[in-house]
Design a protein around this motif. Structure first.
Motif, mmCIF file in Angstrom:
data_model
loop_
_atom_site.group_PDB
_atom_site.id
_atom_site.type_symbol
_atom_site.label_atom_id
_atom_site.label_comp_id
_atom_site.label_asym_id
_atom_site.label_seq_id
_atom_site.Cartn_x
_atom_site.Cartn_y
_atom_site.Cartn_z
ATOM 1 N N GLU A 1 -0.119 -1.293 1.373
ATOM 2 C CA GLU A 1 0.704 -2.453 1.028
ATOM 3 C C GLU A 1 -0.081 -3.748 1.151
ATOM 4 O O GLU A 1 0.048 -4.652 0.301
ATOM 5 C CB GLU A 1 1.950 -2.480 1.914
ATOM 6 N N LEU A 2 -0.897 -3.847 2.190
ATOM 7 C CA LEU A 2 -1.732 -5.043 2.346
ATOM 8 C C LEU A 2 -2.720 -5.150 1.196
ATOM 9 O O LEU A 2 -2.930 -6.245 0.643
ATOM 10 C CB LEU A 2 -2.472 -5.000 3.688
ATOM 11 N N PHE A 3 -3.329 -4.041 0.810
ATOM 12 C CA PHE A 3 -4.260 -4.072 -0.313
ATOM 13 C C PHE A 3 -3.583 -4.567 -1.581
ATOM 14 O O PHE A 3 -4.123 -5.438 -2.279
ATOM 15 C CB PHE A 3 -4.863 -2.692 -0.561
ATOM 16 N N VAL A 4 -2.415 -3.998 -1.918
ATOM 17 C CA VAL A 4 -1.709 -4.417 -3.135
ATOM 18 C C VAL A 4 -1.405 -5.895 -3.103
ATOM 19 O O VAL A 4 -1.594 -6.624 -4.099
ATOM 20 C CB VAL A 4 -0.414 -3.592 -3.309
ATOM 21 N N LYS A 5 -0.957 -6.383 -1.954
ATOM 22 C CA LYS A 5 -0.619 -7.803 -1.822
ATOM 23 C C LYS A 5 -1.864 -8.685 -2.044
ATOM 24 O O LYS A 5 -1.812 -9.677 -2.796
ATOM 25 C CB LYS A 5 -0.041 -8.070 -0.438
ATOM 26 N N VAL A 6 -2.972 -8.301 -1.425
ATOM 27 C CA VAL A 6 -4.167 -9.151 -1.510
ATOM 28 C C VAL A 6 -4.814 -9.075 -2.884
ATOM 29 O O VAL A 6 -5.178 -10.090 -3.471
ATOM 30 C CB VAL A 6 -5.182 -8.758 -0.396
ATOM 31 N N GLU B 1 1.899 -0.974 -9.353
ATOM 32 C CA GLU B 1 2.028 -2.263 -8.690
ATOM 33 C C GLU B 1 0.784 -3.137 -8.743
ATOM 34 O O GLU B 1 0.887 -4.361 -8.632
ATOM 35 C CB GLU B 1 2.440 -2.044 -7.232
ATOM 36 N N VAL B 2 -0.391 -2.546 -8.892
ATOM 37 C CA VAL B 2 -1.619 -3.348 -8.977
ATOM 38 C C VAL B 2 -1.720 -3.935 -10.380
ATOM 39 O O VAL B 2 -1.571 -3.218 -11.379
ATOM 40 C CB VAL B 2 -2.859 -2.498 -8.634
ATOM 41 N N LYS B 3 -1.999 -5.217 -10.473
ATOM 42 C CA LYS B 3 -2.003 -5.893 -11.768
ATOM 43 C C LYS B 3 -3.245 -5.580 -12.603
ATOM 44 O O LYS B 3 -3.233 -5.745 -13.820
ATOM 45 C CB LYS B 3 -1.895 -7.406 -11.551
ATOM 46 N N LEU B 4 -4.301 -5.139 -11.950
ATOM 47 C CA LEU B 4 -5.540 -4.788 -12.651
ATOM 48 C C LEU B 4 -5.465 -3.346 -13.151
ATOM 49 O O LEU B 4 -4.657 -2.557 -12.662
ATOM 50 C CB LEU B 4 -6.730 -4.961 -11.711
ATOM 51 N N PRO B 5 -6.344 -2.960 -14.092
ATOM 52 C CA PRO B 5 -6.339 -1.569 -14.588
ATOM 53 C C PRO B 5 -6.728 -0.570 -13.499
ATOM 54 O O PRO B 5 -7.807 -0.664 -12.916
ATOM 55 C CB PRO B 5 -7.382 -1.592 -15.709
ATOM 56 N N VAL B 6 -5.831 0.370 -13.227
ATOM 57 C CA VAL B 6 -6.062 1.443 -12.255
ATOM 58 C C VAL B 6 -6.295 2.729 -13.037
ATOM 59 O O VAL B 6 -5.422 3.179 -13.778
ATOM 60 C CB VAL B 6 -4.868 1.612 -11.309
#
Length: 352
Positions: free
Chosen positions: A343-348, A282-287
């Motif tokens: 969830e808040l982290f992913v959103k922000v 779900e995170v758009k950056l490279p994880v």
């Protein structure tokens, strides 16, 4: 009187802490902060551990058991017939191991980037610190590490590694153990999250110490208690070098009781497994792939501190990786917290 301070501490800064959730709440006027910077278990300690801690509070007018028998017996009941040492968190175990073995001027080899306290502990003992960089994908080049650590008294390897999250294979660890002359301190603070069991190596290698902690899966970070599996020959010397009464009565009781509450540990293990997958998806950056209870994320072209500050403005605390020696300044480390925090982290992060 500052001329009295040792020169090594004037040349190098101390441990770099993440920004406190309380400070961010006050600075930005936010009531509820997602605390994802310190790799803690967000669930309170188990009821069994709490009951044991409360009972132990009634005895704190007396010194604790110097042999830490309550915890030693619980560790042997849980893991089997191994040899253990204990300390004030993993940090205390590391510091005492180095104090026990390393003379001033002798070498301590450290696989980097990694937890900065290894260097601070070695430096405090007057050791010569040899840093051995990992590969671009943060894996360990065993031949390079063995060559650099050949004459080191102690070699330190963190697996799963903090802050990169990746684990070193058992075969690679065996190759290192067979290739070095000194002791390997294998920091297993996050091993419960990896599914890798290094413990059988203790039966075959006299130069291995496996460090563990109750700060992560057992929710006892505030009680500061660590332990290690050691070869038979080490504990008597460790006890001679150690500070008296380091493990307090409350921590000892809580840690011993927490080992029996497997359901508490399993809940957080399941939470970590679920959210490592969700972060990656779900995170758009490279994880980066992780075997720990955190993930490291590449925020380039932005800088670590810049992203950490932007997240803080939205009530999310994560760790900047800028202070980790050998790591480029565009990574952040994010712990697995409660669902609402994650969830808040992913959103922000996806909105930045």
């Amino acid at each position: 009187m500052e001329h009295l301070v040792r020169s090594c501490y004037k040349k190098k800064s101390g441990y770099v802490f993440a920004k406190k959730a309380e400070d961010i709440a006050r600075e930005y006027g936010i009531d509820r902060i997602a605390r994802l910077a310190s790799n803690e278990n967000p669930e309170p300690l188990s009821p069994a551990a709490l009951r044991a801690a409360e009972a132990a509070l009634k005895t704190v007018n007396r010194y604790p058991d110097e042999k830490v028998n309550t915890l030693m017996n619980a560790l042997r009941a849980h893991y089997g017939d191994y040899h253990f040492v204990t300390g004030v968190g993993m940090d205390g175990v590391i510091e005492t191991i180095i104090r026990t073995l390393v003379e001033p001027g002798e070498q301590v080899a450290i696989s980097t980037p990694t937890f900065s306290f290894y260097t601070l502990a070695a430096m405090g003992q007057g050791a010569e610190v040899i840093t051995v960089p990992r590969e671009p994908d943060f894996s360990v080049d065993t031949k390079k590490l063995i060559k650099a650590a050949k004459t080191a008294k102690v070699t330190v390897l963190c697996s799963p590694n903090n802050p990169t999250g990746n684990a070193t294979s058992i075969d690679a660890v065996v190759e290192i153990l067979d290739g070095i002359e000194g002791l390997l301190f294998l920091d297993n603070a996050y091993t419960e999250f990896s599914g890798i069991d290094y413990l059988p190596l203790m039966k075959k290698h006299e130069n291995l110490v496996l460090g563990r902690t109750f700060s992560k899966v057992y929710s006892l970070a505030g009680l500061r208690i660590g332990y290690a599996f050691t070869p038979r020959w080490l504990p008597p010397w460790y006890q001679r070098a150690g500070t008296p009464f380091t493990v307090n009565s409350v921590s000892m009781a809580a840690a011993a009781a927490s080992l029996s509450d497997t359901a508490h540990a399993e809940r957080y293990l399941a939470q970590v497994n679920r959210w490592r997958k969700r972060f990656a998806a779900e995170v758009k950056l490279p994880v980066l792939p992780s075997d720990a209870n955190f993930v490291m994320i590449d925020v380039a072209p932005k800088k670590s501190d810049e992203v950490v500050e932007e997240l803080a403005r939205h009530g999310v605390v994560v760790r900047s990786c800028r202070s980790f020696t050998g790591l480029e300044d565009h990574y952040i480390r994010v712990s697995v917290g409660e669902d609402w925090e994650n969830e808040l982290f992913v959103k922000v992060i996806n909105s930045l």
